[in-house]
Design an enzyme around this catalytic site. Structure first.
Site, PDB file in Angstrom:
ATOM      1  N   ASP A 119       0.814  -1.211   0.000  1.00  0.00           N
ATOM      2  CA  ASP A 119       0.000   0.000   0.000  1.00  0.00           C
ATOM      3  C   ASP A 119       0.851   1.266   0.000  1.00  0.00           C
ATOM      4  OD1 ASP A 119      -2.291  -1.423  -0.065  1.00  0.00           O
ATOM      5  OD2 ASP A 119      -2.826  -1.168   2.043  1.00  0.00           O
ATOM      6  N   GLY A 120       2.151   1.092   0.272  1.00  0.00           N
ATOM      7  CA  GLY A 120       3.054   2.247   0.196  1.00  0.00           C
ATOM      8  C   GLY A 120       3.534   2.765   1.539  1.00  0.00           C
TER       9      GLY A 120
ATOM     10  N   THR B 223       5.805  -0.879   9.616  1.00  0.00           N
ATOM     11  CA  THR B 223       5.497  -2.285   9.871  1.00  0.00           C
ATOM     12  C   THR B 223       5.132  -2.999   8.569  1.00  0.00           C
ATOM     13  OG1 THR B 223       3.134  -1.986  10.271  1.00  0.00           O
ATOM     14  CG2 THR B 223       4.616  -1.638  12.139  1.00  0.00           C
ATOM     15  N   PRO B 224       5.285  -4.322   8.549  1.00  0.00           N
ATOM     16  CA  PRO B 224       5.013  -5.085   7.333  1.00  0.00           C
ATOM     17  C   PRO B 224       3.524  -5.302   7.100  1.00  0.00           C
ATOM     18  CG  PRO B 224       5.878  -6.524   9.065  1.00  0.00           C
ATOM     19  CD  PRO B 224       5.829  -5.155   9.638  1.00  0.00           C
ATOM     20  N   GLY B 225       3.137  -5.352   5.833  1.00  0.00           N
ATOM     21  CA  GLY B 225       1.735  -5.558   5.487  1.00  0.00           C
ATOM     22  C   GLY B 225       1.358  -7.026   5.361  1.00  0.00           C
TER      23      GLY B 225
ATOM     24  N   ASP C  21      -2.393   9.195  -7.330  1.00  0.00           N
ATOM     25  CA  ASP C  21      -1.903   9.467  -8.700  1.00  0.00           C
ATOM     26  C   ASP C  21      -2.363   8.390  -9.680  1.00  0.00           C
ATOM     27  OD1 ASP C  21      -0.041   8.050  -6.899  1.00  0.00           O
ATOM     28  OD2 ASP C  21       1.190   7.767  -8.695  1.00  0.00           O
TER      29      ASP C  21
ATOM     30  N   GLY D  20      16.650 -39.388  40.186  1.00  0.00           N
ATOM     31  CA  GLY D  20      17.498 -40.441  39.622  1.00  0.00           C
ATOM     32  C   GLY D  20      16.655 -41.683  39.396  1.00  0.00           C
TER      33      GLY D  20
ATOM     34  N   SER E 182      11.195 -38.658  39.709  1.00  0.00           N
ATOM     35  CA  SER E 182      10.892 -37.415  38.974  1.00  0.00           C
ATOM     36  C   SER E 182      11.634 -37.329  37.639  1.00  0.00           C
ATOM     37  CB  SER E 182      11.172 -36.187  39.843  1.00  0.00           C
ATOM     38  OG  SER E 182      12.426 -36.256  40.468  1.00  0.00           O
TER      39      SER E 182
HETATM   40  N1  LIG Z   1       2.041   5.312  -8.072  1.00  0.00           N
HETATM   41  C1  LIG Z   1       2.293   5.217  -6.789  1.00  0.00           C
HETATM   42  N2  LIG Z   1       3.021   4.186  -6.348  1.00  0.00           N
HETATM   43  C2  LIG Z   1       3.300   4.118  -5.035  1.00  0.00           C
HETATM   44  C3  LIG Z   1       2.831   5.090  -4.110  1.00  0.00           C
HETATM   45  N3  LIG Z   1       3.256   4.734  -2.877  1.00  0.00           N
HETATM   46  C4  LIG Z   1       3.972   3.596  -3.039  1.00  0.00           C
HETATM   47  N4  LIG Z   1       3.999   3.204  -4.312  1.00  0.00           N
HETATM   48  C5  LIG Z   1       4.650   1.993  -4.882  1.00  0.00           C
HETATM   49  O1  LIG Z   1       4.012   0.845  -4.353  1.00  0.00           O
HETATM   50  C6  LIG Z   1       4.961  -0.214  -4.179  1.00  0.00           C
HETATM   51  C7  LIG Z   1       4.967  -0.744  -2.763  1.00  0.00           C
HETATM   52  O2  LIG Z   1       5.446   0.257  -1.888  1.00  0.00           O
HETATM   53  P1  LIG Z   1       6.050  -0.075  -0.438  1.00  0.00           P
HETATM   54  O3  LIG Z   1       6.302   1.240   0.210  1.00  0.00           O
HETATM   55  O4  LIG Z   1       7.156  -1.042  -0.501  1.00  0.00           O
HETATM   56  O5  LIG Z   1       4.770  -0.764   0.205  1.00  0.00           O
HETATM   57  P2  LIG Z   1       4.581  -1.274   1.718  1.00  0.00           P
HETATM   58  O6  LIG Z   1       3.190  -0.908   2.122  1.00  0.00           O
HETATM   59  O7  LIG Z   1       5.665  -0.756   2.576  1.00  0.00           O
HETATM   60  O8  LIG Z   1       4.669  -2.851   1.535  1.00  0.00           O
HETATM   61  P3  LIG Z   1       4.940  -3.985   2.696  1.00  0.00           P
HETATM   62  O9  LIG Z   1       5.746  -3.320   3.723  1.00  0.00           O
HETATM   63  O10 LIG Z   1       5.643  -5.102   2.035  1.00  0.00           O
HETATM   64  O11 LIG Z   1       3.602  -4.367   3.199  1.00  0.00           O
HETATM   65  C8  LIG Z   1       6.308   0.347  -4.580  1.00  0.00           C
HETATM   66  O12 LIG Z   1       6.579  -0.016  -5.897  1.00  0.00           O
HETATM   67  C9  LIG Z   1       6.091   1.852  -4.446  1.00  0.00           C
HETATM   68  O13 LIG Z   1       6.948   2.582  -5.257  1.00  0.00           O
HETATM   69  C10 LIG Z   1       2.049   6.180  -4.620  1.00  0.00           C
HETATM   70  O14 LIG Z   1       1.614   7.082  -3.913  1.00  0.00           O
HETATM   71  N5  LIG Z   1       1.806   6.180  -5.970  1.00  0.00           N
HETATM   72 MG   LIG Z   2       6.983  -1.735   3.754  1.00  0.00          MG
END
Ligand SMILES: Nc1nc2c(ncn2[C@@H]2O[C@H](COP(=O)(O)OP(=O)(O)OP(=O)(O)O)[C@@H](O)[C@H]2O)c(=O)[nH]1
Ligand SMILES: [Mg+2]
Lengths: 631, 283
Positions: free
Chosen positions: A33-34, A109-111, A166, A464, A538
């Site tokens: 999700d970014g 944190t990780p997704g 975007d 023992g 034991s």
């Molecule tokens: N076009 C676009 N791409 C984005 C945006 N934000 C992130 N990305 C792209 O989405 C992909 C995943 O981004 P990450 O930041 O690694 O995502 P994350 O949520 O940290 O992923 P995990 O930590 O693995 O869960 C990458 O290729 C980023 O470049 C945005 O606002 N617009």
């Molecule tokens: Mg990440």
């Protein structure tokens, strides 16, 4: 800052820095999700990336980036080789940045669902959360799971960041639809939600507003972070400080060191220590920089009391007029973090604040479906699942509901063999009533009972194989101690099995119960001030450890009577080995059933070349060295 | 620190003599006051540290009345291992990483405090405050213990150990700010002064003794320099600076355009190099 480096300027600058508040927050949400990109953006735009780091980032982006050679901001945060190779976050990263208004500690944190426990780690110390959503994808299961954990862990302030605007032409309708969907889902979670449309990639609505979305007139992410109010009001709560360490530099000083969890303390405050129940009054609040007139939440201090109170690590010092609850039976929420499932009935160690006690999950009521928030019946908890159940602890602990205080309302569960952290949880309420009745410290205690006998009570646990010589050595040892005017008692496998434990057989479950009863009996004898000699086969490490845990440090002396199986079998004083070999006795230790030798016994007796008298003599010397008896 | 004291049987504090160690030691003096820190300091001496570091180390330990253990990898010494003869990677591995493991094994320490911070490097940003090590002292980044709230799990089995980083969440600026506020002594090498230096691979290396090979006709130059980080003198680059007090150091830091680890040769070989070293037992 453009000072000339004169101390006055620097002093002013440092004062500014010191007076800034710190906000701890996390980013969470579904995979890709970014989140990491957003944090990279925050670090980058707040000019926290040095030239050498930028050069490395550019090179890395060409090699491993997801942006076709353009800068990939996620690589600033995804620091592990495996993360960079796979383009995902695996473990939580902590990063730091500051603006003129605030300092920030952010946990990225990780997704991935598989790494939910690492998301929970990031959430546990956060005061605010940014939940990201990919505008193209909307609300996903991980969005829901993370929202639930955020709410469970008591985070109230949340930004719902609809990211990647975007990629949807900055369309207001897409934004509105997702906001609506999420609001519907989160209705019952008790979150205060601010919705922000953004692009982590190009920075729209991250640091400042954006021309690309003129229809949005709310705050940018940074504006929100700089102003959100998360003050918790811990100052006004009643005073509580878990004792971490008893500070005794010399005979004239005895203080209790800890970090204040809530409320304020000052000399003269009437306090009660729980769960022991002792009462006293604060004499001094000591620190390296001098005594304090008063101290509050988060401060690490050493408290000296007016009376000689015998308290140890794990007690909580509280305001006497509003003491903390104690219990050994609790209703809890558990988030499971281990590949091996949680089953009711298994034993774990529980650590809360500064106390660690053995515990068992007595009942699992239900687990929570993160998509619907529904309660589902459950017989076990799998990795990353949240359940509600009951715990039984082997000792009372001081606790509060998690909603009242994070430090005193949270716990972790540890595996009893590997000590790994396998689960975490929150206290909900005690299952016993009348928890608030004031618990009086007994005046005649173990110490006073053993004092008049001039001895230190303990359990000498002889383990023992059958025929190794345990009972013989136990009898000789008791005779010798008796000659020295020590007060003793022997609990012997055969005697106890004829009385107290006559209802038990030799299955694994019965053997465990057998040892539990003997352990509890030995504990009572120690409480009575006696030197208690136990001679029991034991065979299992865990059961012997269970007894060790029942007793205080140094009270359990495990003695391994190390006689090899062949020799025991040759001796065969009761003819039992012969019968076992003939198949007449099932589950006989050493033949049909395993004997687990102690890993770290206090003492090992090899009986092969010595008499029982010599063995007893050796033990006596060992006890004298340990100051348990004087010779 | 108190949690470690309460849970570990035999803790030790790694003392590298740098500014972070100075802060960590100061915090230990506070945490246990009026007791002394109830554990020894351990310095893993590579025999290539700046002479001023060693003087400072011995003086501080004596002033504070704390126990100091100095460990040197004698096998390395007898094989003549050093950064000039063996290169930075081999030297660091044998005299620092292996030597540290030797010391931990020799004294059977089950918990070791280190002064590392998460803002120093991206794999450190991923590490727990209580960081579990197996009996081979290895860090497994993919299998770290969850660390929630302030509930630190310091329990280990025989042979396993914990590395504990109390300064994890401090930034560089926090460190300097605290040194300034609390008036904590630090090695004078952090302050600018005229020192003899030569240039090696774009770094200014101080000629601290005559073990550094000079090219024919090469004469060390006197320059006003200081160090942003301290390690083995042949591997630590100086910067030209006039900052000779804390106020000016902090000011210089605020306008700095490069990170402090840039001055360390050891961090430059490959972007995953720190993670790899840590897996192998480096601090
Ligand atoms: N076009 C676009 N791409 C984005 C945006 N934000 C992130 N990305 C792209 O989405 C992909 C995943 O981004 P990450 O930041 O690694 O995502 P994350 O949520 O940290 O992923 P995990 O930590 O693995 O869960 C990458 O290729 C980023 O470049 C945005 O606002 N617009
Ligand atoms: Mg990440």
């Amino acid at each position: 800052m453009n000072s000339t480096g004169s101390p006055a300027d620097i002093e002013g600058y440092l004062e500014d820095q010191a007076s800034k508040t710190t906000l701890r927050f996390l980013t969470c949400g579904s995979v890709d999700d970014g989140k990491s990109t957003l944090i990279g953006r925050l670090l980058y735009d707040s000019k926290l990336i040095f030239e050498d780091q930028l050069a490395a980032l550019e090179a890395d982006s060409r090699r491993q980036g997801t942006q076709g050679g353009e800068i990939d901001l996620a690589l600033l945060v995804d620091g592990l080789a495996a993360e960079r190779e796979q383009g995902i976050t695996i473990d939580v990263a902590y990063r730091f940045f500051a603006t003129d208004k605030r300092k920030f500690v952010v946990a990225d944190t990780p997704g991935h669902e598989q790494y939910t426990r690492n998301m929970a780690t990031g959430a546990s110390n956060a005061e605010a959360a940014i939940i990201l959503i990919d505008a193209r994808k909307g609300v996903l299961t991980q969005t829901r799971r993370h929202s639930y954990i955020v709410s469970l862990f008591g985070i109230k302030e949340v930004v719902l960041a609809i990211n990647k605007m975007d990629l949807v032409d900055y369309d207001e309708k897409v934004f509105a639809r997702i906001v609506d969907e999420y609001r519907h889902f989160a209705a019952g979670l008790g979150l205060t939600i601010t919705n922000i449309p953004m692009s982590a990639l190009n920075g729209a609505n991250v640091m400042g507003g954006s021309d690309l979305m003129p229809w949005y007139d709310g705050p940018s992410l940074l504006e929100w972070l700089e102003t959100v109010d998360v003050s918790g009001g811990l100052d006004e709560d009643p005073f509580r400080m878990p004792v971490q360490w008893v500070n005794r530099p010399n005979l004239d000083f005895r203080g209790f060191s800890g970090t204040i969890a809530s409320g304020r303390v000052e000399p003269g405050l009437e306090v009660q220590l729980l769960p022991s129940g002792a009462r006293s009054r604060v004499a001094r609040v000591v620190t390296f920089d001098g005594d304090l007139p008063t101290a509050g939440p988060g401060e690490a201090v050493t408290i000296v009391l007016e009376d000689e109170v015998d308290a140890s690590r794990g007690e909580v010092i509280c305001a006497a007029d509003d003491p903390i609850d104690t219990s050994d039976q609790l209703a809890v929420h558990i988030l499971w973090m281990d590949e091996h499932e949680l089953y009711p009935g298994r034993q774990y160690y529980l650590k809360t604040a500064t106390k660690t006690v053995p515990c068992v999950v007595t009942e699992l009521k239900h687990k929570i479906n993160v998509n619907t928030m529904e309660h589902q019946p459950a017989r076990r908890l799998e990795l990353n699942e949240v359940g509600v159940g009951n715990l039984s602890l082997s000792d009372r602990v001081a606790f509060t509901r998690y909603g009242n205080n994070r430090e005193l309302g949270s716990f972790i569960l540890m595996d009893r063999q590997s000590f790994a952290t396998v689960g975490v949880g929150l206290f909900d309420f005690s299952l016993r009533r009348a928890e608030n009745v004031v618990w009086q410290a007994l005046t005649v205690d173990k110490f006073s009972r053993s004092e008049i006998k001039h001895q230190k009570p303990c359990v000498i646990w002889l383990t023992g194989l059958s025929g190794s010589g345990k009972s013989t050595i136990a009898n000789v040892l008791e005779n010798r101690l008796h000659d020295l005017h020590r007060h003793t008692y022997v609990l012997d496998g055969d005697n106890v099995r004829h009385g107290l434990n006559r209802d038990l057989g030799f299955t694994e479950a019965d053997r465990v119960e057998n040892i539990r009863r003997v352990g509890e009996t030995a504990k009572l004898m120690v409480d009575a001030g006696l030197i208690t000699i136990v001679s029991f086969i034991s065979p299992y490490v865990t059961e012997r450890r269970m007894v060790r845990d029942l007793l205080e440090d140094g009270e359990f002396i495990e003695v391994f009577v190390d006689t090899p199986l062949e020799i025991c079998e040759q001796r065969d004083p009761k003819g039992l080995y012969r019968k076992a070999r003939a198949g007449e006795i099932k589950n006989f230790t050493g033949i049909g059933s395993e004997y687990q030798a102690p890993e770290n016994p206090e003492y090992v007796l090899s009986t092969v070349d010595q008499t029982a008298e010599e063995s007893a003599e050796q033990l006596l010397k060992f006890l004298a060295d340990r100051d348990i008896v004087q010779r | 620190m108190r949690e470690v004291m309460a849970e570990a049987e035999n803790p030790v504090m790694l003392y590298s003599i740098g500014k972070d160690s100075s802060v960590m030691l100061h915090l230990a003096m506070k945490a246990f006051y009026p007791s002394k820190p109830p554990f020894p300091l351990l310095h893993v001496d590579t025999t290539w540290k700046f002479r001023e570091m060693i003087e400072f180390r011995d003086r501080r330990a004596a002033e504070l009345g704390v126990d100091l253990i100095v460990h040197i990898n004698q096998e390395g010494v007898s094989e003549g291992v050093g950064p000039f003869s063996h290169g930075s990677a081999v030297h660091t591995d044998i005299m620092k990483t292996q030597s540290l493991k030797q010391a931990l094994d020799k004294y059977k320490f089950d918990a070791a405090f280190g002064g590392a911070r998460r803002d120093e490097e991206k794999s450190r940003a991923k590490e727990r405050i209580f960081s579990f090590r197996n009996p081979q002292h290895r860090w497994d980044p993919k299998n770290q213990r969850p660390e929630l709230w302030h509930l630190y799990n310091g329990r280990v089995r025989a042979g396993e150990s914990m590395r504990v980083f109390p300064l994890s969440n401090w930034t560089d600026l926090d460190i300097w700010q605290y040194i300034y506020q609390e008036n904590i002594p630090i090695v004078p090498l952090y302050y600018a002064q005229s020192r003899p230096v030569v240039e090696r691979d774009g770094m200014l290396i101080m000629v601290d003794d005559d073990r550094i090979p000079l090219e024919a006709g090469e004469v060390p130059e006197e320059k006003v320099v200081r160090f942003r980080t301290l390690g083995c003198y042949p591997l630590t680059g100086a910067i030209e600076s006039r900052a000779d007090n804390l106020a000016t150091i902090i000011e210089e830091m605020l306008v700095a355009r490069t990170s402090e680890r840039e001055g360390r040769a050891i961090d430059k070989d490959g972007s995953a190099s720190m993670e790899k070293k840590k897996q192998e037992g480096y601090f």
